[in-house]
Write an enzyme that holds these catalytic residues in place. Structure first.
Site, PDB file in Angstrom:
ATOM      1  N   LYS A   1      -1.106 -60.312  25.770  1.00 24.02           N
ATOM      2  CA  LYS A   1      -0.860 -60.466  24.167  1.00 24.02           C
ATOM      3  C   LYS A   1      -2.748 -60.632  23.459  1.00 24.02           C
ATOM      4  O   LYS A   1      -2.928 -61.475  24.805  1.00 24.02           O
ATOM      5  CB  LYS A   1      -0.135 -61.447  24.215  1.00 24.02           C
ATOM      6  CG  LYS A   1       0.145 -62.350  22.483  1.00 24.02           C
ATOM      7  CD  LYS A   1       0.802 -63.248  22.043  1.00 24.02           C
ATOM      8  CE  LYS A   1       1.285 -63.353  20.347  1.00 24.02           C
ATOM      9  NZ  LYS A   1       2.170 -65.064  20.235  1.00 24.02           N
TER      10      LYS A   1
ATOM     11  N   SER B   1       5.346 -63.495  16.553  1.00 23.89           N
ATOM     12  CA  SER B   1       3.714 -63.514  16.896  1.00 23.89           C
ATOM     13  C   SER B   1       3.460 -62.584  18.243  1.00 23.89           C
ATOM     14  O   SER B   1       2.559 -60.951  18.459  1.00 23.89           O
ATOM     15  CB  SER B   1       3.024 -64.325  16.842  1.00 23.89           C
ATOM     16  OG  SER B   1       3.545 -65.271  18.325  1.00 23.89           O
TER      17      SER B   1
ATOM     18  N   SER C   1       7.823 -67.218  18.489  1.00 26.35           N
ATOM     19  CA  SER C   1       7.374 -66.050  19.195  1.00 26.35           C
ATOM     20  C   SER C   1       7.418 -65.324  20.662  1.00 26.35           C
ATOM     21  O   SER C   1       7.128 -64.032  20.458  1.00 26.35           O
ATOM     22  CB  SER C   1       5.716 -66.205  19.534  1.00 26.35           C
ATOM     23  OG  SER C   1       5.344 -66.834  17.462  1.00 26.35           O
TER      24      SER C   1
END
Length: 533
Positions: free
Chosen positions: A107, A188, A212
């Site tokens: 990420k 996210s 997330s």
């Protein structure tokens, strides 16, 4: 520390995972499990360099063209060279770790030394690479993992605006759900999940403050583990809250997720929350028991269900599978104080965002952005690019907060932790002598809406999402696929007491082995539409 039994456990897990979808297609390396890839590499049928090439070509065809998922924000330009070096070491009979030569996507809030950037999806940090690798990246390198690139995400991990569209960032655009392209990938860690589901990478790392990891994994038909707070170091991860942030694996199977968690778990002197991690970190593949449901007492939190009929049907089907495999289902179970967590949690997150972001930016040293105030000013200057759909009211609310010594913060933090943990999850488990709690992870993925933003709110049982109790308490949770509705995946989530990852992995693996395989996405343009791949 990784125990000597790790690789043995990985091989056994791979052999036991007979119901995984990619087990029926051993010739397609992009869908293979970690165990299968290692087997092919050991046989000389595959190299890390050729695997990187396969993924890069698939990313070009599916992510950058074709369905255009926008899941990968940046590729590692040195991946081919690094893969070749790993292949040479393997030929030289160098020690091979459980992730050796396996591509991993990070990420884009996880620091990496150049040439790749670390930006949280924001143009504000798109100038220079971070000066150090995050601690978990160092652990991945130690295990021989190959960093394939960075995954797109909700900009600033979805903590800029209440009206954001999950998976959108100024730098990466809008991530799309590979199952149905006009649906949202959620959370996210949107790009991390979409990429794994689409066969763009073997495994990925996401991060969670609240939902997330759990939501994007569930919405993309995957396994996601949100670890106990302090099991995995946060050093070098762009923060929201030191009281809730944690990184964790996203994978197509419980076995692969367990391998990754084993690699990244452990104490870090730079993250005080991890002081006890080495006492608990272990080879989690040891808990991949196909009979892991037998005798387990699992409580159904009905207050976290009832809001979405497809998710409710998936829950009932899952309960039937668990009962058939010898689980003792306690239904219903009350989770005390469930509806009292929202206000104190948000207070804590806003205070922490200002404090933790300022500390991160000051320490990073490679950007002109030194404070949250600098980011707010940048967004105003670059509003056409940074705020075309939604604003930054959460940034502004956080900027207005005071110090972490404020009574409002101290009281909110104490209340949130107490109600979510000792008087919440712990109380529910103890009252019925339970091993874990169970709920739907989320309903089917909602339609992406750049105008109004996401159509669900984490922790609100009226609209879906079961991540909040474990997130606020800092306790572990794991989501696994349970069913599909209208070609959209639906997951269930198990959560439990602090450091209970071994129990949750055993339960999740036992369920996975007797439920349904991972189903590859068809890249439908809309529900009932035509495939776009």
């Amino acid at each position: 520390m990784i125990r000597p039994s790790f690789l043995h456990g990985l091989i056994i897990a791979s052999l036991l995972c007979a119901n995984a979808a990619y087990a029926s297609d051993d010739t397609t390396d992009v869908w293979a499990s970690i165990g299968q890839l290692h087997q092919r590499m050991d046989e000389g049928a595959l190299t890390s360099q050729s695997l990187v090439d396969q993924f890069n070509r698939r990313i070009a065809r599916i992510d950058q063209a074709g369905p255009t998922l926008h899941a990968v924000i940046e590729l590692n330009p040195d991946a081919d060279k690094q893969a070749a070096a790993l292949d040479r070491q393997r030929k030289g009979h160098a020690p091979v770790g459980p992730l050796y030569g396996i591509p991993v996507l990070l990420k884009d809030n996880i620091d990496t030394v150049g040439p790749m950037l670390t930006t949280a999806g924001s143009l504000a940090l798109a100038t220079n690479p971070a000066s150090h690798d995050a601690s978990l990246v160092e652990r991945l390198h130690t295990q021989g993992a190959l960093i394939l690139g960075k995954a797109n995400l909700s900009e600033w991990a979805n903590m800029r605006s209440n009206h954001a569209s999950s998976g959108w960032s100024a730098r990466g655009g809008q991530t799309r759900n590979p199952y149905v392209l006009d649906r949202n990938p959620c959370g996210s860690s949107a790009g991390s999940a979409a990429a794994v589901a689409a066969g763009l990478v073997t495994v990925a790392i996401g991060s969670e403050t609240d939902g997330s990891i759990i939501c994007p994994a569930a919405s993309n038909g995957l396994v996601g583990i949100k670890p106990t707070l302090g099991l995995v170091s946060r050093t070098g991860i762009i923060p929201i809250s030191h009281n809730q942030d944690t990184a964790g694996p996203i994978a197509r199977s419980v076995a692969d997720a367990a391998v990754v968690l084993s690699a990244i778990a452990g104490s870090d002197p730079h993250d005080s929350a991890t002081a006890d991690a080495d006492r608990h970190a272990t080879d989690y593949t040891r808990f991949l028991d196909p009979d892991g449901l037998r005798g387990k007492r699992i409580g159904v939190v009905r207050a976290l269900a009832g809001s979405e009929p497809n998710a409710d049907r998936a829950l009932e089907q899952a309960i039937a599978v668990m009962k058939a495999q010898g689980a003792i289902i306690v239904d219903p179970v009350e989770l005390p104080h469930l509806h009292e967590l929202g206000d104190p949690e948000m207070t804590v997150l806003l205070y922490d965002l200002k404090h933790d972001m300022n500390a991160y930016l000051a320490a990073r040293g490679d950007t002109r952005m030194k404070t949250l105030g600098d980011l707010i000013a940048f967004n105003r200057r670059e509003a056409d690019r940074e705020m075309p759909y939604f604003g930054q009211e959460l940034f502004e609310q956080a900027q207005a907060k005071g110090a972490l010594t404020d009574d409002a913060y101290v009281q909110a933090l104490e209340k949130a932790k107490r109600l979510a943990g000792p008087q919440g999850i712990d109380a529910a488990l103890q009252a019925k002598h339970l091993d874990a709690l169970l709920a739907p992870s989320w309903g089917p993925a909602f339609v992406t809406d750049p105008v109004l933003g996401d159509h669900v709110v984490s922790g609100d049982p009226t609209v879906g999402g079961a991540s909040q109790p474990a997130a606020v308490a800092g306790y572990p949770s794991i989501t696994v696929p349970a069913a599909y509705a209208h070609d959209l995946p639906i997951g269930i989530v198990f959560f439990g007491k602090k450091w209970s990852e071994p129990t949750l992995i055993s339960i999740a693996y036992g369920f996975e082995q007797h439920n349904m395989p991972f189903r590859r996405p068809r890249f439908l343009n809309t529900v009932g539409g035509t495939p776009q791949e």
